[in-house]
Design an enzyme around this catalytic site. Structure first.
Site, PDB file in Angstrom:
ATOM      1  N   PHE A 115      52.670 -52.101  60.255  1.00 30.22           N
ATOM      2  CA  PHE A 115      53.894 -51.504  60.802  1.00 30.22           C
ATOM      3  C   PHE A 115      53.635 -50.012  60.936  1.00 30.22           C
ATOM      4  O   PHE A 115      53.560 -49.295  59.934  1.00 30.22           O
ATOM      5  CB  PHE A 115      55.043 -51.784  59.826  1.00 30.22           C
ATOM      6  CG  PHE A 115      56.413 -51.377  60.283  1.00 30.22           C
ATOM      7  CD1 PHE A 115      57.142 -52.178  61.148  1.00 30.22           C
ATOM      8  CD2 PHE A 115      56.999 -50.218  59.801  1.00 30.22           C
ATOM      9  CE1 PHE A 115      58.431 -51.821  61.527  1.00 30.22           C
ATOM     10  CE2 PHE A 115      58.294 -49.861  60.170  1.00 30.22           C
ATOM     11  CZ  PHE A 115      59.015 -50.664  61.037  1.00 30.22           C
ATOM     12  N   ALA A 116      53.470 -49.531  62.163  1.00 30.09           N
ATOM     13  CA  ALA A 116      53.042 -48.148  62.401  1.00 30.09           C
ATOM     14  C   ALA A 116      54.211 -47.311  62.904  1.00 30.09           C
ATOM     15  O   ALA A 116      54.423 -47.153  64.113  1.00 30.09           O
ATOM     16  CB  ALA A 116      51.880 -48.112  63.393  1.00 30.09           C
ATOM     17  N   PRO A 120      52.581 -37.677  60.915  1.00 28.60           N
ATOM     18  CA  PRO A 120      52.439 -36.463  60.102  1.00 28.60           C
ATOM     19  C   PRO A 120      53.716 -35.629  60.054  1.00 28.60           C
ATOM     20  O   PRO A 120      54.034 -35.025  59.035  1.00 28.60           O
ATOM     21  CB  PRO A 120      51.297 -35.712  60.780  1.00 28.60           C
ATOM     22  CG  PRO A 120      50.478 -36.785  61.421  1.00 28.60           C
ATOM     23  CD  PRO A 120      51.460 -37.823  61.866  1.00 28.60           C
ATOM     24  N   GLY A 121      54.481 -35.602  61.157  1.00 30.61           N
ATOM     25  CA  GLY A 121      55.714 -34.819  61.194  1.00 30.61           C
ATOM     26  C   GLY A 121      56.968 -35.643  61.264  1.00 30.61           C
ATOM     27  O   GLY A 121      58.051 -35.110  61.555  1.00 30.61           O
ATOM     28  N   GLN A 326      56.222 -44.208  27.429  1.00 23.39           N
ATOM     29  CA  GLN A 326      56.539 -43.357  26.286  1.00 23.39           C
ATOM     30  C   GLN A 326      56.566 -44.159  24.991  1.00 23.39           C
ATOM     31  O   GLN A 326      56.058 -43.720  23.952  1.00 23.39           O
ATOM     32  CB  GLN A 326      57.894 -42.669  26.514  1.00 23.39           C
ATOM     33  CG  GLN A 326      58.168 -41.503  25.587  1.00 23.39           C
ATOM     34  CD  GLN A 326      57.320 -40.287  25.919  1.00 23.39           C
ATOM     35  OE1 GLN A 326      56.745 -40.202  27.000  1.00 23.39           O
ATOM     36  NE2 GLN A 326      57.213 -39.357  24.982  1.00 23.39           N
ATOM     37  N   GLY A 329      52.990 -45.138  23.958  1.00 20.82           N
ATOM     38  CA  GLY A 329      52.115 -44.058  23.530  1.00 20.82           C
ATOM     39  C   GLY A 329      50.846 -43.974  24.358  1.00 20.82           C
ATOM     40  O   GLY A 329      50.769 -44.489  25.475  1.00 20.82           O
ATOM     41  N   GLU A 353      59.605 -46.712  53.407  1.00 23.31           N
ATOM     42  CA  GLU A 353      60.729 -47.432  54.025  1.00 23.31           C
ATOM     43  C   GLU A 353      62.056 -46.704  53.797  1.00 23.31           C
ATOM     44  O   GLU A 353      63.107 -47.304  53.626  1.00 23.31           O
ATOM     45  CB  GLU A 353      60.798 -48.883  53.528  1.00 23.31           C
ATOM     46  CG  GLU A 353      59.602 -49.696  53.986  1.00 23.31           C
ATOM     47  CD  GLU A 353      59.726 -51.170  53.693  1.00 23.31           C
ATOM     48  OE1 GLU A 353      60.826 -51.708  53.822  1.00 23.31           O
ATOM     49  OE2 GLU A 353      58.698 -51.769  53.324  1.00 23.31           O
ATOM     50  N   SER A 356      64.508 -42.096  48.724  1.00 21.94           N
ATOM     51  CA  SER A 356      65.788 -42.232  48.027  1.00 21.94           C
ATOM     52  C   SER A 356      66.859 -41.345  48.648  1.00 21.94           C
ATOM     53  O   SER A 356      68.031 -41.729  48.744  1.00 21.94           O
ATOM     54  CB  SER A 356      65.619 -41.888  46.543  1.00 21.94           C
ATOM     55  OG  SER A 356      64.826 -42.852  45.886  1.00 21.94           O
ATOM     56  N   GLU A 357      66.465 -40.150  49.088  1.00 21.82           N
ATOM     57  CA  GLU A 357      67.430 -39.241  49.714  1.00 21.82           C
ATOM     58  C   GLU A 357      67.968 -39.823  51.017  1.00 21.82           C
ATOM     59  O   GLU A 357      69.156 -39.659  51.344  1.00 21.82           O
ATOM     60  CB  GLU A 357      66.768 -37.891  49.967  1.00 21.82           C
ATOM     61  CG  GLU A 357      66.425 -37.104  48.707  1.00 21.82           C
ATOM     62  CD  GLU A 357      65.213 -37.649  47.967  1.00 21.82           C
ATOM     63  OE1 GLU A 357      65.032 -37.291  46.790  1.00 21.82           O
ATOM     64  OE2 GLU A 357      64.438 -38.440  48.572  1.00 21.82           O
TER      65      GLU A 357
END
Length: 381
Positions: A115-116, A120-121, A326, A329, A353, A356-357
């Site tokens: 899926f292309a 870059p921008g 965490q 360890g 895809e 989150s924003e």
């Protein structure tokens, strides 16, 4: 309701998939070359009958597959998902000839799809695509770049989104199916945090004609968004599978690890953390199932629910895996440890895809659109 409880057959199938992932698929994944398409793994997914289900089942079925495979072998999950993401536009919008050419090969695991969309921008801002489709006789010539494309440059064909109407934003994008052997199409692998097959593509006058068109001219953004609406809840399912694997590993570890004169699970601080992780994981799972069921029922609010599912599940998985590291360890940071693997895997789904924003923006947009519609229906106050 299916989003709140799976039936016994579904639960049994999920258990079988987790076992297959751990025993049959993980050895193939481990034998593959990091950062390259693992064709034996893709072929095994076809032999097991999982790839054909991408085109015959609904969103909930896809979510169950992705969560179950992710629990036992994230590489198998990703290989399955990428076949679906790359080939679904052909399944949903392709001509009979395009479907006959590619879907049997994808289903059998003989052809690798991609899926292309990203450039870059133009990553999250898909309407800013710059790859040009310049008119050329009865077709077009593609000029430009794609970047961060899964399965590139090792795919057999690409679903490519290019700009056919300059300055038109999302309304001037057209989708094409482009075989990898087209003259002028080249690519390079990219070394990423998680060693999946991801690369860049360069289009130097790549010829596409009417037979390569997916859907309608200048309506390719719709092809992209309908595909993402299907796959976004299942990205959440992938995240839930990783979160559950991390949670189960943490339960086992804290139940037997001794420290400070006792077992970790007997420390209230540990018990409460585990309780929170389990609650968040289950909440994410339910939201994913609800979004998938809404998609399968054809409900109108799928974009909002899909965005909510991806947002909550991917953010939750990041928290669960980080806390699991965490609590384990230093051993969890050793190369080859399950949590070291999950720690690298879990970061990317919060970006691809739709970051989150972007999901938050979609959710807010849909909420305010619903508010405006209700106001119109109510009339002047």
């Amino acid at each position: 309701m299916p989003e709140f409880a799976l039936d016994p057959k579904e639960l049994q199938w999920c258990a079988e998939l987790r076992e297959l992932a751990a025993t049959r698929l993980r050895p193939l994944a481990e034998a593959g070359e990091p950062g390259r398409v693992n064709r034996p793994l893709v072929a095994a997914l076809g032999e097991l009958g999982l790839l054909p289900r991408l085109f015959t089942s609904g969103s909930l079925d896809l979510c169950l597959m992705r969560e179950s495979l992710a629990y036992g072998c994230t590489e198998a999950e990703t290989a399955l998902a990428l076949q679906g993401l790359g080939a679904h536009p052909v399944h949903a919008h392709g001509t009979d000839a395009q479907r006959a050419r590619w879907l049997p090969e994808v289903s059998a695991g003989r052809a690798v799809a991609a899926f292309a969309l990203s450039e870059p921008g133009a990553g999250s801002d898909a309407g800013a695509l710059a790859l040009e489709a310049r008119p050329d006789g009865d077709g077009w010539r593609l000029h430009g770049e794609k970047c961060w494309i899964s399965n590139a440059p090792g795919a057999d064909f690409y679903t490519v989104f290019a700009r056919t109407a300059p300055g038109a934003g999302s309304r001037g994008v057209t989708a094409f199916v482009v075989p990898a052997d087209r003259p002028g199409l080249t690519g390079e692998p990219l070394a990423m945090l998680s060693p999946h097959p991801i690369g860049s593509l360069a289009f130097d006058g790549v010829r596409v004609g009417p037979d390569d068109l997916l859907g309608e001219v200048d309506r390719g953004f719709r092809v992209a968004m309908t595909t993402l609406n299907l796959f976004r809840p299942s990205v959440g399912a992938f995240a839930v599978g990783m979160a559950q694997a991390a949670l189960d590993a943490t339960l086992a570890h804290t139940a037997q690890r001794t420290a400070f004169g006792g077992v970790l699970k007997d420390l209230q601080a540990v018990r409460h953390q585990v309780a929170d992780l389990a609650t968040r994981t289950e909440a994410a799972r339910l939201l994913v199932h609800a979004a998938a069921a809404a998609y399968d029922r054809g409900e109108a609010d799928v974009p909002r629910r899909a965005a909510m599912a991806k947002l909550l599940a991917t953010e939750t998985a990041q928290q669960v895996v980080d806390t699991a590291v965490q609590l384990h360890g230093a051993r969890a940071l050793q190369r080859g440890h399950l949590l070291e693997h999950l720690y690298r895997e879990v970061r990317a789904p919060r970006i691809y895809e739709g970051a989150s924003e972007v999901q938050r923006e979609i959710i807010a947009k849909e909420l305010y659109k619903s508010l405006d519609q209700h106001a119109e229906e109510a009339g002047p106050v």
